[in-house]
Design an enzyme around this catalytic site. Structure first.
Site, PDB file in Angstrom:
ATOM      1  CD  GLU A  31      -5.253   2.175  -2.983  1.00 44.62           C
ATOM      2  OE1 GLU A  31      -6.382   2.463  -2.584  1.00 44.62           O
ATOM      3  OE2 GLU A  31      -4.309   1.988  -2.214  1.00 44.62           O
ATOM      4  CG  HIS A  42      -1.927   1.102   1.185  1.00 47.32           C
ATOM      5  ND1 HIS A  42      -1.626   2.403   1.527  1.00 47.32           N
ATOM      6  CD2 HIS A  42      -3.220   1.112   0.783  1.00 47.32           C
ATOM      7  CE1 HIS A  42      -2.702   3.164   1.365  1.00 47.32           C
ATOM      8  NE2 HIS A  42      -3.687   2.391   0.909  1.00 47.32           N
TER       9      HIS A  42
HETATM   10  P1  PGA Z   1      -9.178   6.786   0.333  1.00 42.42           P
HETATM   11  O1  PGA Z   1      -8.018   5.697   0.574  1.00 42.42           O
HETATM   12  O2  PGA Z   1     -10.406   6.012  -0.101  1.00 42.42           O
HETATM   13  O3  PGA Z   1      -9.344   7.444   1.645  1.00 42.42           O
HETATM   14  O4  PGA Z   1      -8.699   7.714  -0.754  1.00 42.42           O
HETATM   15  C1  PGA Z   1      -7.845   4.615  -0.278  1.00 42.42           C
HETATM   16  C2  PGA Z   1      -6.673   3.796   0.161  1.00 42.42           C
HETATM   17  O5  PGA Z   1      -5.651   4.377   0.592  1.00 42.42           O
HETATM   18  O6  PGA Z   1      -6.696   2.561   0.097  1.00 42.42           O
END
Ligand code: PGA
Length: 265
Positions: free
Chosen positions: A179, A109
């Site tokens: 992401e 992550h």
């Molecule tokens: P967020 O985070 O939905 O608050 O943007 C997503 C994540 O970091 O997995």
């Protein structure tokens, strides 16, 4: 409505969207975690059209899955170190995650990478997870974009590292969550059309690296997902599901998100 790629399972049935609720370092206390989980169980029972995976802080990971036996939710660790045991103060291992009855583990992550996790760490974690029968949810994403498209090279390098030890026949045991760091915690998600392009790029990259099974790789989107954009992302972003942070730490917001993606139009 443009539907780019029907989410079909290998038996031809429509595949449920995967919704990962990444609680990050929330909530503050065990009682709140239990209350959140009770609310999510109700949401899951009302909405069988979504496959919900809860990723709580590690300290709750051994208790919550036990209280949810038979319920329609699964669990993920937010992070685990490769291997069984060792002299790593403060860490939890993949074997411990498996023992806690979680089926999934987030790997790489952005918030872990920012704290020092390397591509080499993600490689080892992915290999360890697969060897134990856990499904790694491999997170990739660039810090920023330029019009020259260097971010594609960056994503390719992250994927190449994470899949180094994944056998061609094990590609389906992995999930990739794209992401972009600039969308995590931001006020707006990335446009679904851009996600569609990225999903194609990710599958094409894994196809090149690991053979044709890369074409069936499940790709999720994460970054500022909420009830207002979840449906469009699923319909037009060419994704198998969503990785949700903020909107998953509030039961009402999460219920609204699940309603938005499971209610027929
Ligand atoms: P967020 O985070 O939905 O608050 O943007 C997503 C994540 O970091 O997995």
């Amino acid at each position: 409505m443009r539907r780019t790629r029907p989410r079909l399972a290998s038996n031809g049935m429509a595949r449920k969207p995967i919704i990962v609720a990444n609680w990050k370092m929330h909530p503050r206390a065990r009682a709140e975690a239990k209350a959140m989980l009770t609310a999510i169980k109700k949401i899951a029972e009302r909405s069988p059209g979504a496959a919900i995976i809860v990723a709580p802080p590690a300290i709750y990971l051994s208790e919550l899955p036990r209280t949810s036996a038979g319920k329609k939710i699964h669990f993920a660790a937010q992070h685990a170190r490769a291997g069984d045991t060792g002299a790593y103060t403060g860490e939890i291992s993949m074997a411990q995650v498996k023992d806690a009855k979680a089926r999934y583990v987030l790997v790489g992550h952005a918030e872990r990478r920012a704290a020092g996790e390397s591509d080499e760490d993600t490689r080892a974690q992915v290999a360890s997870a697969i060897s134990l029968g856990l499904t790694p949810i491999i997170c990739v994403g660039e810090r920023e974009r330029s019009h020259r498209g260097e971010h594609l090279l960056f994503i390719r390098a992250q994927l190449r590292a994470a899949f180094t030890d994944v056998a061609d026949t094990s590609v389906q045991k992995c999930i990739v969550a794209y992401e972009p760091i600039w969308a995590i915690g931001a006020s707006e998600a990335m446009p679904a059309r851009q996600m569609h392009e990225m999903a194609i790029f990710i599958r094409k990259t894994i196809h090149e690296l690991r053979g044709e099974r890369g074409q069936d790789l499940k790709v999720l989107y994460g970054g500022a997902v909420d009830e207002s954009n979840a449906r469009t992302m699923l319909d037009e972003g060419d994704v198998a599901g969503l990785l949700v942070g903020r909107a998953a730490t509030n039961a009402e917001e999460f219920a609204a998100l699940i309603r938005a993606i499971t209610t027929k139009k």
